[in-house]
Design a protein around this motif. Structure first.
Motif, short mmCIF file in Angstrom:
data_model
loop_
_atom_site.label_atom_id
_atom_site.label_comp_id
_atom_site.label_asym_id
_atom_site.label_seq_id
_atom_site.Cartn_x
_atom_site.Cartn_y
_atom_site.Cartn_z
N ALA A 1 0.83 -1.20 0.00
CA ALA A 1 0.00 0.00 0.00
C ALA A 1 0.87 1.26 0.00
O ALA A 1 0.54 2.25 -0.65
CB ALA A 1 -0.93 -0.01 1.21
N LEU A 2 1.99 1.21 0.71
CA LEU A 2 2.92 2.34 0.72
C LEU A 2 3.49 2.56 -0.67
O LEU A 2 3.60 3.70 -1.14
CB LEU A 2 4.04 2.11 1.74
N ALA A 3 3.83 1.48 -1.36
CA ALA A 3 4.36 1.58 -2.72
C ALA A 3 3.33 2.23 -3.64
O ALA A 3 3.66 3.10 -4.46
CB ALA A 3 4.75 0.20 -3.24
N LYS A 4 2.07 1.85 -3.50
CA LYS A 4 1.00 2.45 -4.31
C LYS A 4 0.82 3.92 -3.96
O LYS A 4 0.63 4.76 -4.85
CB LYS A 4 -0.31 1.67 -4.09
N HIS A 5 0.89 4.27 -2.69
CA HIS A 5 0.76 5.66 -2.25
C HIS A 5 1.88 6.51 -2.86
O HIS A 5 1.63 7.60 -3.39
CB HIS A 5 0.81 5.72 -0.72
N VAL A 6 3.11 6.01 -2.81
CA VAL A 6 4.24 6.73 -3.40
C VAL A 6 4.03 6.89 -4.91
O VAL A 6 4.22 7.96 -5.47
CB VAL A 6 5.58 6.01 -3.10
N GLU A 7 3.59 5.83 -5.55
CA GLU A 7 3.35 5.86 -6.99
C GLU A 7 2.30 6.92 -7.35
O GLU A 7 2.48 7.71 -8.28
CB GLU A 7 2.89 4.48 -7.45
N LEU A 8 1.21 6.96 -6.59
CA LEU A 8 0.16 7.95 -6.85
C LEU A 8 0.64 9.38 -6.59
O LEU A 8 0.30 10.30 -7.34
CB LEU A 8 -1.08 7.64 -6.01
N CYS A 9 1.45 9.55 -5.56
CA CYS A 9 2.00 10.89 -5.28
C CYS A 9 2.95 11.32 -6.38
O CYS A 9 2.97 12.49 -6.78
CB CYS A 9 2.70 10.91 -3.92
N GLU A 10 3.74 10.38 -6.90
CA GLU A 10 4.64 10.69 -8.01
C GLU A 10 3.84 11.09 -9.25
O GLU A 10 4.20 12.06 -9.94
CB GLU A 10 5.54 9.50 -8.33
N GLU A 11 2.77 10.39 -9.51
CA GLU A 11 1.92 10.74 -10.65
C GLU A 11 1.31 12.12 -10.46
O GLU A 11 1.20 12.89 -11.41
CB GLU A 11 0.82 9.71 -10.82
N ALA A 12 0.94 12.45 -9.24
CA ALA A 12 0.32 13.74 -8.95
C ALA A 12 1.26 14.91 -9.22
O ALA A 12 0.82 16.00 -9.56
CB ALA A 12 -0.17 13.79 -7.51
N VAL A 13 2.55 14.69 -9.04
CA VAL A 13 3.51 15.77 -9.30
C VAL A 13 4.19 15.59 -10.65
O VAL A 13 5.13 16.31 -10.97
CB VAL A 13 4.57 15.90 -8.18
N SER A 14 3.71 14.62 -11.42
CA SER A 14 4.23 14.35 -12.77
C SER A 14 5.71 14.04 -12.79
O SER A 14 6.43 14.49 -13.68
CB SER A 14 3.91 15.53 -13.69
N THR A 15 6.18 13.31 -11.80
CA THR A 15 7.56 12.85 -11.80
C THR A 15 7.59 11.46 -12.38
O THR A 15 6.60 10.74 -12.31
CB THR A 15 8.16 12.82 -10.38
N PRO A 16 8.70 11.04 -12.94
CA PRO A 16 8.79 9.68 -13.44
C PRO A 16 8.56 8.69 -12.30
O PRO A 16 9.11 8.84 -11.22
CB PRO A 16 10.22 9.56 -13.95
N VAL A 17 7.72 7.72 -12.53
CA VAL A 17 7.42 6.72 -11.52
C VAL A 17 8.58 5.76 -11.42
O VAL A 17 9.01 5.17 -12.40
CB VAL A 17 6.12 5.97 -11.86
N ARG A 18 9.11 5.63 -10.22
CA ARG A 18 10.20 4.68 -9.97
C ARG A 18 9.60 3.32 -9.70
O ARG A 18 8.51 3.22 -9.13
CB ARG A 18 11.01 5.13 -8.75
N PRO A 19 10.29 2.26 -10.06
CA PRO A 19 9.78 0.93 -9.73
C PRO A 19 9.61 0.79 -8.22
O PRO A 19 10.49 1.18 -7.47
CB PRO A 19 10.85 -0.02 -10.24
N THR A 20 8.48 0.26 -7.79
CA THR A 20 8.24 0.15 -6.36
C THR A 20 8.09 -1.30 -5.90
O THR A 20 8.35 -1.60 -4.76
CB THR A 20 6.98 0.93 -5.95
N LEU A 21 7.66 -2.18 -6.78
CA LEU A 21 7.48 -3.58 -6.39
C LEU A 21 8.21 -4.48 -7.37
O LEU A 21 8.32 -4.17 -8.55
CB LEU A 21 6.00 -3.96 -6.41
N HIS A 22 8.71 -5.57 -6.86
CA HIS A 22 9.32 -6.60 -7.70
C HIS A 22 10.44 -6.05 -8.57
O HIS A 22 10.50 -6.29 -9.77
CB HIS A 22 8.26 -7.28 -8.57
N ASP A 23 11.34 -5.29 -7.97
CA ASP A 23 12.44 -4.72 -8.75
C ASP A 23 13.69 -5.60 -8.72
O ASP A 23 14.75 -5.18 -9.08
CB ASP A 23 12.77 -3.30 -8.28
N GLY A 24 13.51 -6.85 -8.32
CA GLY A 24 14.60 -7.79 -8.39
C GLY A 24 15.44 -7.92 -7.13
O GLY A 24 16.33 -8.73 -7.05
N ARG A 25 15.17 -7.09 -6.13
CA ARG A 25 15.92 -7.19 -4.88
C ARG A 25 15.04 -7.80 -3.81
O ARG A 25 13.85 -7.58 -3.78
CB ARG A 25 16.37 -5.79 -4.42
#
Length: 63
Positions: free
Chosen positions: A35-59
């Motif tokens: 849920a935190l990853a989704k919240h960050v993703e939505l906030c990034e979209e709101a400020v029109s910043t490139p969305v960084r990978p938040t889940l399943h990034d291989g680590r």
């Protein structure tokens, strides 16, 4: 992305003009990592910043 990395990104987003008069961080204490990853993703979209990978990034994440 680890929970710590998500919280650091949220802290960066909090400083952006769009969120300076809103608290987008306090809710993070109640959110699951997913849920935190989704919240960050939505906030990034709101400020029109490139969305960084938040889940399943291989680590693996132990937090």
């Amino acid at each position: 992305m680890t929970r710590l990395a998500l919280l650091e990104r949220l802290k960066e987003l909090q400083q952006m003009p769009k969120f300076q008069r809103r608290d987008i961080s306090t809710i993070s204490a109640c959110l699951s990592k997913e849920a935190l990853a989704k919240h960050v993703e939505l906030c990034e979209e709101a400020v029109s910043t490139p969305v960084r990978p938040t889940l399943h990034d291989g680590r693996s994440d132990c937090v």
